[in-house]
Design a protein around this motif. Structure first.
Motif, short mmCIF file in Angstrom:
data_model
loop_
_atom_site.label_atom_id
_atom_site.label_comp_id
_atom_site.label_asym_id
_atom_site.label_seq_id
_atom_site.Cartn_x
_atom_site.Cartn_y
_atom_site.Cartn_z
N ASN A 78 0.81 -1.22 0.00
CA ASN A 78 0.00 0.00 0.00
C ASN A 78 0.84 1.28 0.00
N TYR A 79 2.13 1.17 0.25
CA TYR A 79 2.98 2.35 0.34
C TYR A 79 3.32 2.99 -1.01
N PRO A 80 3.56 2.20 -2.07
CA PRO A 80 3.97 2.84 -3.33
C PRO A 80 2.95 3.84 -3.87
N LYS A 81 1.66 3.63 -3.64
CA LYS A 81 0.67 4.55 -4.18
C LYS A 81 0.86 5.96 -3.63
N SER A 82 1.07 6.07 -2.32
CA SER A 82 1.25 7.41 -1.75
C SER A 82 2.53 8.05 -2.27
N ILE A 83 3.58 7.26 -2.41
CA ILE A 83 4.86 7.79 -2.89
C ILE A 83 4.76 8.19 -4.36
N CYS A 84 4.14 7.34 -5.17
CA CYS A 84 4.00 7.64 -6.60
C CYS A 84 3.11 8.86 -6.83
N ASP A 85 2.07 9.02 -6.01
CA ASP A 85 1.23 10.22 -6.12
C ASP A 85 2.03 11.47 -5.80
N GLY A 86 2.91 11.39 -4.80
CA GLY A 86 3.77 12.52 -4.47
C GLY A 86 4.76 12.85 -5.57
N ILE A 87 5.28 11.80 -6.21
CA ILE A 87 6.20 12.01 -7.33
C ILE A 87 5.48 12.75 -8.46
N GLU A 88 4.27 12.31 -8.78
CA GLU A 88 3.50 12.97 -9.83
C GLU A 88 3.18 14.42 -9.45
N LYS A 89 2.79 14.63 -8.20
CA LYS A 89 2.44 15.97 -7.73
C LYS A 89 3.63 16.94 -7.84
N SER A 90 4.84 16.42 -7.77
CA SER A 90 6.03 17.27 -7.86
C SER A 90 6.22 17.87 -9.24
N GLY A 91 5.63 17.25 -10.26
CA GLY A 91 5.79 17.73 -11.63
C GLY A 91 6.98 17.12 -12.35
N ILE A 92 7.73 16.24 -11.68
CA ILE A 92 8.89 15.60 -12.31
C ILE A 92 8.45 14.62 -13.41
N ILE A 93 7.20 14.14 -13.30
CA ILE A 93 6.58 13.30 -14.34
C ILE A 93 5.18 13.84 -14.59
N LYS A 94 4.60 13.46 -15.73
CA LYS A 94 3.25 13.92 -16.04
C LYS A 94 2.19 13.04 -15.39
N ASN A 95 2.47 11.73 -15.31
CA ASN A 95 1.49 10.79 -14.79
C ASN A 95 2.22 9.65 -14.11
N ASP A 96 1.70 9.18 -12.97
CA ASP A 96 2.40 8.09 -12.29
C ASP A 96 2.30 6.75 -13.02
#
Length: 134
Positions: A78-96
């Motif tokens: 269950n942890y990767p979802k929160s981390i991947c959402d944060g990565i996307e929110k940073s703008g470093i990628i367009k979509n997780d």
């Protein structure tokens, strides 16, 4: 290769979802559930402090190393979802959805709980793995 470190104990998204009687889930923006939104924003903030390059295109090989303060981990998946959402929110990628494959490792570090994120553009790197008997 981009390596980002997020201090603190990882937070799982599943602990903060609510369900109605029809089984639909949502993430409230107030109350104790706001802690999850704050965690996503914290991840995005640390990424923006540690990486100032262009947004990453295409698939991204992702390695997540989760360091917990004790053995009370819960459901690791269950942890990767929160981390991947944060990565996307940073703008470093367009979509997780770009984050594939995702390799997940867990460790115990009582003194320094954290999340280490490694990102590799799949167009520039390839991943191999080997499993061997002990």
């Amino acid at each position: 290769m981009i390596k980002i470190t997020i201090p603190g104990r990882p937070i799982s998204k599943s602990n903060f979802k609510l369900c109605n009687i029809h089984g639909q889930t949502w993430m409230p923006k107030q109350g104790k559930h706001a802690k999850y939104i704050a965690y996503e924003n914290m991840i995005a903030g640390y990424i923006n402090k540690q990486y100032q390059g262009p947004a990453l295109e295409g698939n991204i090989i992702t390695i997540l190393k989760l360091y917990f303060p004790n053995k009370r981990i819960g459901d690791l998946h269950n942890y990767p979802k929160s981390i991947c959402d944060g990565i996307e929110k940073s703008g470093i990628i367009k979509n997780d959805k770009q984050l594939k494959p995702v390799l997940l490792f867990d460790y115990i570090d009582k003194e320094n709980p954290r999340v280490e994120i490694e990102l590799y553009e799949a167009s520039k790197y390839e991943i191999t793995y080997k499993i061997k008997e002990k």
